[in-house]
Design a protein around this motif. Sequence first.
Motif, PDB file in Angstrom:
ATOM      1  N   GLY A  48       0.799  -1.220   0.000  1.00  0.00           N
ATOM      2  CA  GLY A  48       0.000   0.000   0.000  1.00  0.00           C
ATOM      3  C   GLY A  48       0.832   1.270   0.000  1.00  0.00           C
ATOM      4  N   TRP A  49       0.131   2.376   0.181  1.00  0.00           N
ATOM      5  CA  TRP A  49       0.738   3.701   0.108  1.00  0.00           C
ATOM      6  C   TRP A  49       1.370   4.084   1.434  1.00  0.00           C
ATOM      7  CZ3 TRP A  49       0.916   6.598  -4.345  1.00  0.00           C
ATOM      8  CH2 TRP A  49       0.186   6.097  -5.422  1.00  0.00           C
ATOM      9  N   LYS A  50       2.503   4.796   1.357  1.00  0.00           N
ATOM     10  CA  LYS A  50       3.197   5.294   2.530  1.00  0.00           C
ATOM     11  C   LYS A  50       3.202   6.822   2.493  1.00  0.00           C
ATOM     12  CE  LYS A  50       5.802   1.340   1.534  1.00  0.00           C
ATOM     13  NZ  LYS A  50       4.667   0.980   0.735  1.00  0.00           N
ATOM     14  N   MET A  76      10.501  -2.837 -11.287  1.00  0.00           N
ATOM     15  CA  MET A  76       9.823  -2.340 -10.085  1.00  0.00           C
ATOM     16  C   MET A  76       9.087  -1.052 -10.455  1.00  0.00           C
ATOM     17  SD  MET A  76       9.290  -2.941  -6.839  1.00  0.00           S
ATOM     18  CE  MET A  76      10.549  -4.100  -6.367  1.00  0.00           C
ATOM     19  N   VAL A  77       7.865  -0.915  -9.939  1.00  0.00           N
ATOM     20  CA  VAL A  77       7.037   0.263 -10.222  1.00  0.00           C
ATOM     21  C   VAL A  77       6.997   1.150  -8.985  1.00  0.00           C
ATOM     22  CG1 VAL A  77       4.727   1.071 -10.836  1.00  0.00           C
ATOM     23  CG2 VAL A  77       5.625  -1.043 -11.838  1.00  0.00           C
ATOM     24  N   TYR A  78       7.208   2.431  -9.197  1.00  0.00           N
ATOM     25  CA  TYR A  78       7.075   3.459  -8.165  1.00  0.00           C
ATOM     26  C   TYR A  78       5.966   4.407  -8.600  1.00  0.00           C
ATOM     27  CZ  TYR A  78      11.804   2.287  -6.456  1.00  0.00           C
ATOM     28  OH  TYR A  78      12.914   1.665  -5.950  1.00  0.00           O
ATOM     29  N   ALA A  79       5.161   4.855  -7.650  1.00  0.00           N
ATOM     30  CA  ALA A  79       4.138   5.861  -7.931  1.00  0.00           C
ATOM     31  C   ALA A  79       4.108   6.840  -6.762  1.00  0.00           C
ATOM     32  CB  ALA A  79       2.778   5.201  -8.118  1.00  0.00           C
ATOM     33  N   LEU A 135       3.441  13.900   0.668  1.00  0.00           N
ATOM     34  CA  LEU A 135       3.062  13.009  -0.426  1.00  0.00           C
ATOM     35  C   LEU A 135       2.793  11.597   0.058  1.00  0.00           C
ATOM     36  CD1 LEU A 135       6.021  11.428  -2.050  1.00  0.00           C
ATOM     37  CD2 LEU A 135       6.505  13.568  -0.870  1.00  0.00           C
ATOM     38  N   ARG A 136       2.185  10.823  -0.823  1.00  0.00           N
ATOM     39  CA  ARG A 136       2.007   9.387  -0.619  1.00  0.00           C
ATOM     40  C   ARG A 136       2.741   8.702  -1.760  1.00  0.00           C
ATOM     41  NH1 ARG A 136      -3.236  11.291   0.913  1.00  0.00           N
ATOM     42  NH2 ARG A 136      -3.522  10.900   3.130  1.00  0.00           N
TER      43      ARG A 136
END
Length: 138
Positions: A48-50, A76-79, A135-136
């Motif tokens: 999940g989101w941090k 690897m995916v970063y968003a 940010l998340r």
Amino acid sequence: MRISRRIATGAVSLLSFAAIAAGAAPASASQTVAPAPTTLGAKGVCMGWKNAGSIPGKWSTLNDGCAHFGFKGMKMVYAWKVFKGSSICVQAKGFNAKGKKTWYKAGCGKSGKITVPWGNVAANKEMKVKGAALLRWN
């Protein structure tokens, strides 16, 4: 019926030994509870989101604290998404063909996504961010 002190002491010792043998801690021992292990794939810290924050004019490094196990050819995916503040500039950690850590430029903006090469490496996800924002990310 009278119970002598010697019999009572023996009975207590026998019960204590039985409890210890069964895995119970003695009453005088301090009991600490170990945290449950975090597993990848389980909803929790590693999924999940941090939330994170960044400051203007300086690169801040974000680390998810979770080991991600890769395989040959893995990406690897970063968003990220800014929910308060200005746009940010982002760099994402990946690994080159030789398994060496490399920072990939993801650009600047209020949100974005990047896919980087990971490969056969076990490491934490990390991003470098610059700009005044909350940010998340994941």
